[in-house]
Write a protein that holds these residues in place. Structure first.
Motif, PDB file in Angstrom:
ATOM      1  N   LEU A   1      35.803  32.647  47.272  1.00 31.42           N
ATOM      2  CA  LEU A   1      35.079  31.427  47.632  1.00 31.42           C
ATOM      3  C   LEU A   1      35.149  31.171  49.137  1.00 31.42           C
ATOM      4  O   LEU A   1      34.190  30.677  49.742  1.00 31.42           O
ATOM      5  N   LEU A   2      36.306  31.519  49.733  1.00 33.94           N
ATOM      6  CA  LEU A   2      36.492  31.321  51.169  1.00 33.94           C
ATOM      7  C   LEU A   2      35.887  32.446  51.997  1.00 33.94           C
ATOM      8  O   LEU A   2      35.905  32.398  53.228  1.00 33.94           O
ATOM      9  N   GLY A   3      35.364  33.477  51.335  1.00 35.27           N
ATOM     10  CA  GLY A   3      34.768  34.601  52.056  1.00 35.27           C
ATOM     11  C   GLY A   3      35.790  35.471  52.752  1.00 35.27           C
ATOM     12  O   GLY A   3      35.474  36.102  53.768  1.00 35.27           O
ATOM     13  N   LEU A   4      37.008  35.555  52.195  1.00 29.88           N
ATOM     14  CA  LEU A   4      38.089  36.321  52.818  1.00 29.88           C
ATOM     15  C   LEU A   4      38.228  37.690  52.164  1.00 29.88           C
ATOM     16  O   LEU A   4      38.127  37.828  50.939  1.00 29.88           O
ATOM     17  N   THR A   5      38.459  38.686  52.982  1.00 28.41           N
ATOM     18  CA  THR A   5      38.743  40.040  52.506  1.00 28.41           C
ATOM     19  C   THR A   5      40.198  40.119  52.082  1.00 28.41           C
ATOM     20  O   THR A   5      41.085  39.593  52.758  1.00 28.41           O
ATOM     21  N   TYR A   6      40.450  40.776  50.954  1.00 25.81           N
ATOM     22  CA  TYR A   6      41.834  40.824  50.465  1.00 25.81           C
ATOM     23  C   TYR A   6      42.140  42.191  49.856  1.00 25.81           C
ATOM     24  O   TYR A   6      41.247  42.933  49.443  1.00 25.81           O
ATOM     25  N   VAL A   7      43.433  42.487  49.811  1.00 19.40           N
ATOM     26  CA  VAL A   7      43.939  43.713  49.199  1.00 19.40           C
ATOM     27  C   VAL A   7      44.060  43.503  47.696  1.00 19.40           C
ATOM     28  O   VAL A   7      44.521  42.465  47.230  1.00 19.40           O
ATOM     29  N   GLY A   8      43.662  44.518  46.959  1.00 16.65           N
ATOM     30  CA  GLY A   8      43.902  44.500  45.525  1.00 16.65           C
ATOM     31  C   GLY A   8      42.653  44.316  44.698  1.00 16.65           C
ATOM     32  O   GLY A   8      41.532  44.200  45.209  1.00 16.65           O
ATOM     33  N   ALA A   9      42.872  44.272  43.389  1.00 14.96           N
ATOM     34  CA  ALA A   9      41.777  44.253  42.435  1.00 14.96           C
ATOM     35  C   ALA A   9      40.982  42.960  42.516  1.00 14.96           C
ATOM     36  O   ALA A   9      41.483  41.911  42.911  1.00 14.96           O
ATOM     37  N   ARG A  10      39.710  43.066  42.128  1.00 11.45           N
ATOM     38  CA  ARG A  10      38.846  41.894  42.035  1.00 11.45           C
ATOM     39  C   ARG A  10      39.323  40.995  40.888  1.00 11.45           C
ATOM     40  O   ARG A  10      40.093  41.420  40.017  1.00 11.45           O
ATOM     41  N   PRO A  11      38.886  39.738  40.857  1.00 13.03           N
ATOM     42  CA  PRO A  11      39.403  38.792  39.854  1.00 13.03           C
ATOM     43  C   PRO A  11      39.265  39.271  38.409  1.00 13.03           C
ATOM     44  O   PRO A  11      40.205  39.155  37.612  1.00 13.03           O
ATOM     45  N   GLY A  12      38.074  39.800  38.053  1.00 13.28           N
ATOM     46  CA  GLY A  12      37.881  40.223  36.678  1.00 13.28           C
ATOM     47  C   GLY A  12      38.825  41.330  36.261  1.00 13.28           C
ATOM     48  O   GLY A  12      39.380  41.315  35.154  1.00 13.28           O
ATOM     49  N   ALA A  13      39.039  42.308  37.141  1.00  6.07           N
ATOM     50  CA  ALA A  13      39.959  43.408  36.829  1.00  6.07           C
ATOM     51  C   ALA A  13      41.391  42.900  36.701  1.00  6.07           C
ATOM     52  O   ALA A  13      42.153  43.373  35.849  1.00  6.07           O
ATOM     53  N   CYS A  14      41.752  41.940  37.549  1.00  6.31           N
ATOM     54  CA  CYS A  14      43.087  41.350  37.438  1.00  6.31           C
ATOM     55  C   CYS A  14      43.294  40.725  36.068  1.00  6.31           C
ATOM     56  O   CYS A  14      44.355  40.879  35.440  1.00  6.31           O
TER      57      CYS A  14
END
Length: 315
Positions: free
Chosen positions: A80-93
């Motif tokens: 939502l904040l438009g930030l790049t992050y390490v790790g799986a996308r929400p659905g995969a998590c």
């Protein structure tokens, strides 16, 4: 990439695994600083989102364990904040976080899983605890394994060898979630396989074999130095190690994970890998398994972690 990268490492939170997360976060932050990154370590609290919005780091690395780091909700907010992050996308998590769902997905991909049943607390209330426990015991046999359907660090996990201990194990599991997973015990070698993205390529690191002094790789055995013996790489034949690596990659891909993961297995006496669970935010402490696997592969942690950050930027 040669410029300094600003990485916000998220550690802490309010889950049962807060202390582990803080230790993991410090280790990741130290390695990233050694690689030349500018690092800010932030807790997951009411100040987090305003701080991230003000700082706008290049990459956010959630080193958070338990629900806040692994159920996908925080990553939804980062998007939502438009930030790049390490790790799986929400659905995969969400898929990996729920053990019965994760087992169903990898089983559909042709990977062996232990026979198991998920028993919500409401089932015991509606049908009566004793009949449900008796049916589960008759089906699974002893020993069997009881664990929360969600969670990590072996919190609430028990290997039950006698019928009289089953009720207590289920009650203990409910302290960490409202659904208990009861599964048939699979004898064999306990191993963990880490999958990471290095230089844009998915790599499966050497498996780490786990031999807990007390026979159970519980919370204390995981995070108390000297209580567990590790073999990195695992003491497997070349053929079995290759089969395990391919299976780990298959589970990583079936669940839609990215950048890094740790997949836990039992390798049976016949060399067959049996999937236990997947970790979208694996531990990074001094006794954790992914760092041991990287070192067994002859890799420097600072370069591995920097490469993971750069993979996130390319995603």
């Amino acid at each position: 990439m040669t410029r300094d990268l600003h990485v916000a490492v998220l550690a802490g939170g309010l889950s049962h695994e807060r202390d582990v997360s803080l230790r993991s976060g410090r280790r990741v932050a130290d390695a990233l600083r050694s690689s030349g990154c500018e690092v800010t370590v932030l807790d997951a609290d009411a100040h987090l989102l305003p701080t991230l919005a003000a700082q706008r780091p290049d990459v956010v690395w959630p080193v958070l364990h338990g629900a806040i780091g692994e159920d996908g909700a925080l990553r939804d907010v980062l998007e939502l904040l438009g930030l790049t992050y390490v790790g799986a996308r929400p659905g995969a998590c969400r898929l990996a976080w729920d053990k019965p769902i994760a087992q169903s997905i990898v089983a559909a991909a042709g990977i062996s899983v232990p026979p198991s049943i998920a028993l919500p607390h409401a089932t015991f209330r509606d049908l009566g605890a004793q009949p449900v426990l008796a049916a589960a015991a008759d089906w699974a046999g002893f020993p069997l394994v009881v664990k929360p359907s969600r969670g990590g660090s072996a919190l609430g996990v028990a290997v039950v060898g006698e019928p009289r201990d089953l009720a207590r194990a289920v009650v203990d599991s409910f302290a960490y979630g409202d659904t208990a997973l009861v599964q048939q015990h699979v004898p064999g070698v306990e191993v963990a396989v880490s999958v990471v993205e290095i230089d844009g390529e998915v790599q499966v690191l050497p498996a780490v074999e786990i031999v807990a002094d007390g026979g159970s790789y519980d919370y204390a055995a995981r995070y108390t130095a000297g209580t567990t013996e590790f073999f990195a790489p695992a003491r497997l034949s070349v053929d079995d190690a290759e089969r395990l690596a391919g299976t780990a990659r298959g589970a990583h891909e079936a669940l839609g994970l990215r950048h890094l993961s740790r997949i836990d297995f039992i390798v049976t006496d016949s060399g067959d890998p049996v999937f236990l669970e997947a970790n979208a935010a694996p531990g990074m402490t001094e006794t954790s398994l992914l760092p041991q696997a990287a070192e067994a592969a002859g890799l420097e942690l600072d370069s591995v972690y920097r490469s993971i950050v750069e993979s996130a930027l390319r995603s």
